[in-house]
Design a protein around this motif. Structure first.
Motif, PDB file in Angstrom:
ATOM      1  N   GLN A 234       0.812  -1.203   0.000  1.00 55.28           N
ATOM      2  CA  GLN A 234       0.000   0.000   0.000  1.00 55.28           C
ATOM      3  C   GLN A 234       0.852   1.262   0.000  1.00 55.28           C
ATOM      4  N   TYR A 235       1.963   1.259   0.747  1.00 55.61           N
ATOM      5  CA  TYR A 235       2.799   2.456   0.829  1.00 55.61           C
ATOM      6  C   TYR A 235       3.562   2.720  -0.473  1.00 55.61           C
ATOM      7  N   GLU A 236       3.499   1.788  -1.416  1.00 51.75           N
ATOM      8  CA  GLU A 236       4.192   1.946  -2.692  1.00 51.75           C
ATOM      9  C   GLU A 236       3.290   2.508  -3.786  1.00 51.75           C
ATOM     10  N   ASN A 270       6.302  -6.328   6.626  1.00 55.09           N
ATOM     11  CA  ASN A 270       5.491  -5.352   5.914  1.00 55.09           C
ATOM     12  C   ASN A 270       4.142  -5.925   5.496  1.00 55.09           C
ATOM     13  N   LYS A 273       0.784  -4.053   5.253  1.00 53.00           N
ATOM     14  CA  LYS A 273       0.573  -3.047   4.222  1.00 53.00           C
ATOM     15  C   LYS A 273       0.094  -3.670   2.907  1.00 53.00           C
TER      16      LYS A 273
END
Length: 398
Positions: A234-236, A270, A273
């Motif tokens: 998600q953070y990417e 991670n 995410k």
């Protein structure tokens, strides 16, 4: 304690960095939670990883119109007969880890050395496997002579010579090429999201068009792929957006890019995410551009998980199955390639070593160091068994 709090507590225990490296703590964890519960953003539930039959991964994938394969080094295949046998049994496509990169192929500006790459191509052909090229254009793995030889005046000539020679050498004998690798890097601050690589400095953003057009001319049959990392979590999202824009630009200019390669180097710490919904949306956006999708470098790092192998293997396997269950719902996904087959030969023994934690070896791949199938193998097999069957001819062969 309600179920949501219990799941959160279990996940915190399981994913705690080093919290259970003491043997007594590990025994307590095993006794208290014999059925590991893996919880990403959405609760997944219990996993038993039961697999029906002994069918190799390549055959399970092929039955659904998919290709399964792995990367390997020349040294591993040439020096270990048992490993080579396992590789041929499980894999339908071979990706040389390093033998087709610039520093391996070009010992000097005027000389190419295909010796090891040709050996690997022959190994693939002998065992009924496809052969895959990685990579024609990258900002890394450049030979020592590159910095003192290549400049703005000669960069295009040298790049075209490289692509024409290398792609031409394997023309008609290769499934696909990672034509350009890792060209997007939003952190460099450019409005187009491109990495400030030597190729960009010498040739501008047009170097990608140059590369794809040259590859298509040298081998019209090969599937031409843009390959990149940082597209799964998600953070990417900024990286995903930048890659989408790049592919849109290439398509609008008529560049013959035909597929996106998604490196899937996954991490246990991670996992929270990972959002299947947003990842599947991204895959659909790629497919809507009439591009195929390959999962090109799949592995799962366990470097921050507890020492206990039974715990590590279950969490790693859960991540494999959850990830593949999501991406294989997209019909445009035609291949799954792990970056290695056995834990004996994984780049993560160096880059994601557990030396600081407990000095044990990492266990990121389908087979262990003794070439025995692990729960990760089961997870991949289960994902293939449950994947929707591709209904059209999507697998390019030699």
């Amino acid at each position: 304690m309600n179920r949501k709090r219990l799941l959160t507590r279990r996940r915190t225990l399981l994913l705690g960095m080093g919290a259970f490296t003491v043997a007594g703590g590990l025994r307590h964890l095993n006794n208290q939670f014999p059925e590991i519960v893996y919880e990403g953003k959405d609760a997944i539930g219990k996993k038993n990883f039961t697999v029906v039959g002994d069918i190799p991964l390549r055959e399970r994938a092929a039955s659904k119109g998919l290709i399964y394969g792995a990367a390997s080094s020349y040294r591993a295949l040439a020096s270990n007969t048992d490993y080579a046998t396992s590789f041929a049994k499980e894999c339908a496509i071979l990706v040389p880890e390093a033998q087709l990169k610039w520093d391996a192929l070009r010992p000097s500006p005027n000389r190419f050395d295909f010796t090891r790459a040709d050996w690997m191509a022959k190994f693939a052909r002998t065992h009924g496997m496809l052969f895959r090229g990685h990579t024609l254009v990258w900002h890394k793995a450049l030979p020592k002579w590159f910095a003192g030889t290549v400049n703005k005046r000669n960069a295009e000539r040298i790049l075209l010579e490289h692509i024409k020679t290398v792609v031409g050498h394997y023309a008609g004998k290769i499934h696909s090429w990672d034509v350009v690798n890792e060209a997007v890097f939003p952190e460099d601050g450019r409005s187009d999201g491109l990495r400030n690589s030597p190729w960009l400095q010498f040739l501008g953003a047009g170097y990608l068009d140059i590369a794809f057009r040259a590859a298509a001319e040298a081998d019209p049959r090969a599937l031409l792929v843009y390959n990149d990392f940082g597209l799964n979590y998600q953070y990417e999202e900024p990286k995903r957006a930048a890659v989408l824009k790049l592919l849109e630009r290439l398509k609008s200019r008529g560049s013959p890019v035909q597929a996106l390669g998604i490196q899937a180097h996954l991490w246990c710490d991670n996992s929270s995410k990972f959002n299947p919904k947003t990842l599947k949306k991204f895959l659909r956006e790629i497919a809507n551009m009439d591009l195929k999708i390959l999962i090109t470098e799949l592995d799962v790092s366990d470097k921050n998980l507890p020492l206990d192998v039974s715990i590590r293997d279950r969490i790693v396997a859960a991540i494999y199955e959850d990830y593949l269950s999501a991406v294989l719902e997209e019909p445009a996904v035609i291949a799954v390639l792990t970056w290695g087959l056995s834990d004996r030969y994984t780049w993560l023994n160096e880059t994601d070593s557990r030396k600081r934690l407990d000095r044990s070896l990492v266990r990121p791949l389908p087979l262990d160091t003794n070439l025995k199938r692990k729960l990760a193998w089961n997870a991949i097999a289960r994902a293939f068994d449950q994947a929707p069957k591709r209904h059209s001819e999507q697998v390019k062969s030699e």
